[in-house]
Scaffold this motif. Sequence first.
Motif, short mmCIF file in Angstrom:
data_model
loop_
_atom_site.label_atom_id
_atom_site.label_comp_id
_atom_site.label_asym_id
_atom_site.label_seq_id
_atom_site.Cartn_x
_atom_site.Cartn_y
_atom_site.Cartn_z
N LEU A 114 -4.33 7.67 -26.76
CA LEU A 114 -2.99 8.12 -26.96
C LEU A 114 -2.22 6.96 -26.63
O LEU A 114 -0.94 6.82 -27.20
CB LEU A 114 -2.73 9.48 -26.37
N GLY A 115 -2.20 6.33 -25.34
CA GLY A 115 -1.53 5.10 -25.04
C GLY A 115 -1.57 4.00 -25.72
O GLY A 115 -0.51 3.42 -26.22
N THR A 118 -6.38 10.08 -22.86
CA THR A 118 -5.25 9.34 -22.54
C THR A 118 -5.10 7.92 -23.18
O THR A 118 -4.01 7.45 -23.27
CB THR A 118 -5.08 9.48 -21.12
N HIS A 177 -10.75 8.69 -18.62
CA HIS A 177 -9.68 9.32 -19.48
C HIS A 177 -9.60 8.64 -20.90
O HIS A 177 -8.35 8.16 -21.22
CB HIS A 177 -8.21 9.02 -18.72
N ARG A 183 -10.40 3.64 -19.10
CA ARG A 183 -10.59 4.23 -20.49
C ARG A 183 -12.07 5.32 -20.48
O ARG A 183 -11.85 6.20 -21.11
CB ARG A 183 -10.87 2.96 -21.33
#
Length: 229
Positions: A207-208, A204, A201, A198
């Motif tokens: 968004l995940g 990412t 990224h 976390r």
Amino acid sequence: MFFRRRRHDEPPRVVTFRPSRASQQQENTRLRYIAVLPSLLMIGGATAGVLSADDRSDALLAYGGLLAVAGLIAAPIVVVLSVRNRMLLTNSSLTVTPEAVTHVDRRGRSTTFDRSDPTLTSLLSWVEPTALPSGGVFPPKTLQLFIADSTRQVRIAGSDWETGDLRVVAEAANGQVSDVVSTARQVNEAIPGAMSFRELHPLTFALGVGFGSVALLCVAIVLIALVQG
């Protein structure tokens, strides 16, 4: 006649550091606006909603219910943090001896690093906050101490300790003290595995979580439709 004073070997130097209540209070003051601002916005929004509503009594009940729910959510968080800080001040310690560096966490679990281990390293640095998709940051930069060898590692929040004490521990653990703010990637390069996915990224991860939540909601809706159909 002169007598030569017999030289005695100095006893091993053992230093034990404890968490600092003053440092915790200073950090709480620095981060206070993060907790206060959402509360002020919520109260302001509720007040504006009540004043602009046609039926102010019903609006007051509705917004009062929302504030009560927010309070029920916030209360356990405050209790957990209070217990955590009490356990930290009671159990935690950092001990430096000529042979080892030992960290005891708030649960009383001990991790010992051999100072003669060539893989032992550490880093004391301000860490850049995690960027949010909206462009903001949370939380503000934080001072953190990372200690690791080939088999284990610990991560210590600088807000719980005196900075001078952490400097002594970092130097004893074959480490370095950074005078500049480090990014998550820079910390992870110095101490592999120190930063979470976390933190490395953030976009990412966000968004995940977002798409994953939407996907779970869609699956739940489909399952309910199938059951009722």
